[in-house]
Design an enzyme around this catalytic site. Structure first.
Site, PDB file in Angstrom:
ATOM      1  N   HIS A   1      51.187  35.790  46.009  1.00 52.88           N
ATOM      2  CA  HIS A   1      49.942  36.244  46.642  1.00 52.88           C
ATOM      3  C   HIS A   1      48.989  36.786  45.571  1.00 52.88           C
ATOM      4  O   HIS A   1      49.430  37.398  44.587  1.00 52.88           O
ATOM      5  CB  HIS A   1      50.242  37.322  47.690  1.00 52.88           C
ATOM      6  CG  HIS A   1      49.047  37.626  48.541  1.00 52.88           C
ATOM      7  ND1 HIS A   1      48.025  38.440  48.116  1.00 52.88           N
ATOM      8  CD2 HIS A   1      48.684  37.178  49.775  1.00 52.88           C
ATOM      9  CE1 HIS A   1      47.091  38.498  49.059  1.00 52.88           C
ATOM     10  NE2 HIS A   1      47.457  37.734  50.073  1.00 52.88           N
TER      11      HIS A   1
ATOM     12  N   GLU B   1      44.413  30.262  49.169  1.00 55.30           N
ATOM     13  CA  GLU B   1      43.620  31.466  49.426  1.00 55.30           C
ATOM     14  C   GLU B   1      42.706  31.712  48.236  1.00 55.30           C
ATOM     15  O   GLU B   1      43.135  32.309  47.231  1.00 55.30           O
ATOM     16  CB  GLU B   1      44.526  32.701  49.583  1.00 55.30           C
ATOM     17  CG  GLU B   1      45.452  32.665  50.752  1.00 55.30           C
ATOM     18  CD  GLU B   1      45.880  34.086  51.158  1.00 55.30           C
ATOM     19  OE1 GLU B   1      45.602  34.462  52.304  1.00 55.30           O
ATOM     20  OE2 GLU B   1      46.470  34.801  50.346  1.00 55.30           O
TER      21      GLU B   1
HETATM   22  P1  13P Z   1      42.139  38.668  54.964  1.00 54.05           P
HETATM   23  O1  13P Z   1      42.506  37.797  56.145  1.00 54.05           O
HETATM   24  O2  13P Z   1      42.122  40.111  55.277  1.00 54.05           O
HETATM   25  O3  13P Z   1      40.871  38.185  54.272  1.00 54.05           O
HETATM   26  O4  13P Z   1      43.320  38.497  53.898  1.00 54.05           O
HETATM   27  C1  13P Z   1      43.752  37.224  53.566  1.00 54.05           C
HETATM   28  C2  13P Z   1      45.042  37.321  52.879  1.00 54.05           C
HETATM   29  O5  13P Z   1      45.136  37.787  51.751  1.00 54.05           O
HETATM   30  C3  13P Z   1      46.242  36.887  53.601  1.00 54.05           C
HETATM   31  O6  13P Z   1      47.333  36.796  52.761  1.00 54.05           O
END
Ligand code: 13P
Length: 246
Positions: free
Chosen positions: A93, A163
């Site tokens: 992450h 992400e």
């Molecule tokens: P948000 O949905 O709060 O933008 O965070 C995304 C995230 O890091 C999920 O792992």
């Protein structure tokens, strides 16, 4: 195929009582939504107790160390997470990479997760974007580096969560068109290294997903589901999100 919603609670909620309530509400909403399957990634110390509340909701560990044991103060191992009933493992992450986690670390964690029969959810994503398009190279090296030596017959079990770091915690997600492009790029990268099985890899999107945008992203973004932060950590918000997809 069902839409996968992975709820990354991060360091929330602040008490076991609230965690239990959030989990019960999530379970209820998931039970009504036949086209959605939900995975919950709580703080690790809630894993075992939550596992007793529902078999229908698989659990994920948000981060764990690849070593089986040793002098790693404050860490837990993937072996311990698996034994505490986590069947998925979020790996790499952005918030862990920001703490110094390297591509080599993510590779060791993927191999350890697979050894413990867990499904890895590998997070990848660039910190910034520029018109030169170097973000493709960033994502390619994160994907290839983390998956080094993963055998071909295991590759399709890996979930990739794209992400973009700049969309995490942001007011709005990235444009579905750009997600679509990156989803194709990620699968192509895997196909180049591991052959046609790479087409079967599940790609999720994460970053500012909520009930107001998830359905449209699903329509246009060429993703199979979401990794959700903020909108997964409050009962009303996760209920609305799951409902919006069903
Ligand atoms: P948000 O949905 O709060 O933008 O965070 C995304 C995230 O890091 C999920 O792992």
């Amino acid at each position: 195929m069902k839409t996968l919603v992975v709820c990354n609670w991060k360091m929330n909620p602040s008490s076991w009582k609230e965690a239990k309530k959030l989990f019960e509400e999530t379970k209820k909403a998931a039970g009504k939504a036949r086209s959605v399957s939900v995975v919950v990634a709580p703080p690790a110390l809630y894993l075992r107790e939550l596992s007793k509340l529902a078999r229908s909701i698989p659990l994920a560990v948000q981060h764990a160390h690849a070593d089986e044991g040793g002098a790693h103060t404050g860490e837990i191992s993937l072996a311990q997470a698996a034994e505490s009933k986590a069947t998925y493992a979020i790996i790499g992450h952005a918030e862990r990479r920001a703490q110094g986690e390297t591509i080599e670390d993510t590779n060791k964690q993927i191999l350890s997760a697979l050894a413990h029969k867990m499904t890895p959810i590998l997070c990848v994503g660039e910190s910034t974007r520029s018109i030169q398009g170097e973000y493709f190279e960033t994502v390619r090296s994160q994907v290839k580096g983390a998956l080094t030596t993963v055998p071909q017959n295991r590759i399709a079990t890996i979930i990739i969560a794209y992400e973009p770091v700049w969309a995490i915690g942001a007011p709005r997600p990235m444009a579905p068109r750009d997600m679509h492009e990156m989803g194709i790029f990620i699968r192509k990268t895997i196909v180049q290294g591991w052959g046609d099985v790479g087409h079967a890899v599940t790609v999720l999107y994460g970053g500012a997903v909520d009930s107001t945008n998830a359905a449209q992203i699903l329509d246009e973004g060429d993703v199979r589901g979401f990794l959700v932060g903020r909108a997964s950590a409050e009962p009303e918000k996760i209920k609305a999100l799951i409902q919006s997809l069903s």
